[in-house]
Design an enzyme around this catalytic site. Structure first.
Site, PDB file in Angstrom:
ATOM      1  N   HIS A   1       0.899  -1.242   0.041  1.00  0.00           N
ATOM      2  CA  HIS A   1      -0.242   0.257   0.011  1.00  0.00           C
ATOM      3  C   HIS A   1       0.963   1.192   0.044  1.00  0.00           C
ATOM      4  CE1 HIS A   1      -2.944   2.911   2.257  1.00  0.00           C
ATOM      5  NE2 HIS A   1      -3.529   2.426   0.998  1.00  0.00           N
TER       6      HIS A   1
ATOM      7  N   HIS B   1      -0.306  10.841  -2.145  1.00  0.00           N
ATOM      8  CA  HIS B   1      -1.798  10.416  -1.514  1.00  0.00           C
ATOM      9  C   HIS B   1      -2.625  11.583  -1.279  1.00  0.00           C
ATOM     10  CE1 HIS B   1      -4.659   9.293   1.476  1.00  0.00           C
ATOM     11  NE2 HIS B   1      -4.442   8.242   0.837  1.00  0.00           N
TER      12      HIS B   1
ATOM     13  N   GLU C   1      -5.151   4.052  -7.712  1.00  0.00           N
ATOM     14  CA  GLU C   1      -6.136   4.812  -7.394  1.00  0.00           C
ATOM     15  C   GLU C   1      -6.220   6.166  -7.667  1.00  0.00           C
ATOM     16  OE1 GLU C   1      -6.810   4.962  -2.870  1.00  0.00           O
ATOM     17  OE2 GLU C   1      -8.483   6.629  -3.299  1.00  0.00           O
TER      18      GLU C   1
HETATM   19  O1  G3P Z   1      -7.093   1.674  -2.493  1.00  0.00           O
HETATM   20  C1  G3P Z   1      -6.997   1.273  -1.186  1.00  0.00           C
HETATM   21  C2  G3P Z   1      -6.829   2.624  -0.381  1.00  0.00           C
HETATM   22  O2  G3P Z   1      -5.424   3.170  -0.702  1.00  0.00           O
HETATM   23  C3  G3P Z   1      -7.904   3.749  -0.145  1.00  0.00           C
HETATM   24  O3  G3P Z   1      -7.647   4.847   0.701  1.00  0.00           O
HETATM   25  O4  G3P Z   1      -7.100   6.907   1.579  1.00  0.00           O
HETATM   26  O5  G3P Z   1      -5.423   4.837   1.480  1.00  0.00           O
HETATM   27  O6  G3P Z   1      -5.911   5.881  -0.473  1.00  0.00           O
HETATM   28  P1  G3P Z   1      -6.355   5.396   0.906  1.00  0.00           P
HETATM   29 MG    MG Z   2      -5.052   4.762  -1.942  1.00  0.00          MG
END
Ligand code: G3P
Ligand code: MG
Length: 248
Positions: free
Chosen positions: A9, A52, A112
Site C-alpha cells: 500500500h 496520496h 487509485e
Molecule cells: O486503495 C485502497 C486505499 O488506498 C484507499 O484509501 O486513503 O489509503 O488511498 P487511501
Molecule cells: Mg490509495
C-alpha cells in the site's frame, strides 16, 4: 487455500515514506509482494504525479493543494523527511516513472484515482493514455471512491479493469452494483467481516474482491480464509509471510 494477490500500500509504507521511490524499491527488494497500490493526481501544468493527499502538508515540506503547483515546483519538495531524517531527498514520481518501474520489476499496479476531493477534469483519459502508451493494460487496474469516475473510465476504455472503493456499509449493495459496469469491488476489510456474504455476492457477479488496508496478522489470515482476490497492506513483508504459511 488460494493465494491472493499481495499489494504494498503506497509502496512499503509501513517502514518507508509512502508513495516515494524508496518505498516502491523496498517493497520489491525486501518482500515477495506481487505489486503496489498507489494514488495519482494532476499537477497545475497537467502532469500525472504519485501522491496520496490532495494537500501537501502531511507528507512533504510543501503547503496547500497539489493541484496548484507545477511539476517543476513539486519536484523541489522533500517527501521523505517527514517519515524520518534518513529519508531526506525523496522526490515525487510521475505516473510514467511508476509505470516504468512496475514494468521493469514485473509488478502489478492498482492505481487509485484521487478524484473525490479535487475533481480533476480528464484524469480518467490521462491515466488510460499513460497505461496504453506503456502497453500495461493487463498489469494495471484502477479504483476510486468516485464511482461516477469509474463508470466514465470504463466507458472510455473497456480493457483496463476498474474497481469501486468504499469504506462504509451500503444499503442494498447488490442493487447498487447491478447498475455498475465496474469489474471489481474494493471494500475496506472490516466491511467483509461485518457482512460476510459480500465475498460470495461479488464473486457471483464475476467481480474480484480487493481489500485494504490490512495491517494486522489476524485480519490478514481472516481475509485469506474468506477467499478475497487481493490484499493491500502497509506491511507487505508480514503479508507475504502470512500468505506463505496459509496458502500452500
Ligand atoms: O486503495 C485502497 C486505499 O488506498 C484507499 O484509501 O486513503 O489509503 O488511498 P487511501
Ligand atoms: Mg490509495
Amino acid at each position: 487455500m488460494k493465494k491472493p494477490i499481495l499489494l504494498a500500500h503506497r509502496g512499503f509504507s509501513g517502514e518507508y515514506p509512502e508513495n516515494s521511490p524508496i518505498a516502491f524499491e523496498a517493497a520489491v527488494q525486501k518482500t515477495a509482494c506481487d505489486g503496489f497500490e498507489s494514488d495519482v493526481h494532476i499537477t497545475k501544468d497537467g502532469k500525472l504525479v504519485i501522491f496520496h493527499d490532495a494537500t501537501l502538508e502531511r507528507t512533504s515540506n510543501g503547503t496547500g493543494y497539489l493541484k496548484d503547483y507545477t511539476y517543476d515546483e513539486l519536484m523541489q519538495l522533500d517527501i521523505g523527511s517527514w517519515k524520518a531524517p534518513e529519508f531526506a531527498g525523496q522526490h515525487i514520481w510521475t505516473f510514467d516513472q511508476l509505470l516504468d518501474f512496475c514494468h521493469d520489476t514485473h509488478m502489478l499496479l492498482n492505481m487509485e484515482l484521487k478524484n473525490y476531493e479535487v475533481f480533476y477534469e480528464g484524469l480518467e483519459q490521462m491515466v488510460i493514455d499513460a497505461v496504453c502508451a506503456h502497453k500495461m493494460q493487463d498489469e494495471v487496474f484502477v479504483s476510486s471512491f468516485n464511482h461516477i469516475s469509474m463508470q466514465h473510465f470504463k466507458n472510455l476504455n473497456g480493457d483496463i479493469k476498474t474497481g469501486l472503493l468504499y469504506d462504509k456499509p451500503f444499503l442494498d449493495i447488490d442493487k447498487y452494483i447491478e447498475r455498475s459496469n465496474a469489474d471489481n469491488m474494493h471494500p475496506r476489510y472490516m466491511l467483509l467481516q461485518y457482512q460476510p456474504e459480500l465475498v460470495d455476492l461479488y464473486h457471483g457477479r464475476g467481480m474480484n474482491v480487493n481489500t485494504w488496508t490490512v495491517n494486522e496478522v489476524s485480519d490478514m489470515r481472516d481475509m485469506m480464509e474468506r477467499g478475497v482476490d487481493s490484499i493491500i497492506s502497509n506491511h507487505p513483508d508480514v503479508l507475504c509471510r502470512v500468505a506463505e504459511e496459509m496458502c500452500k
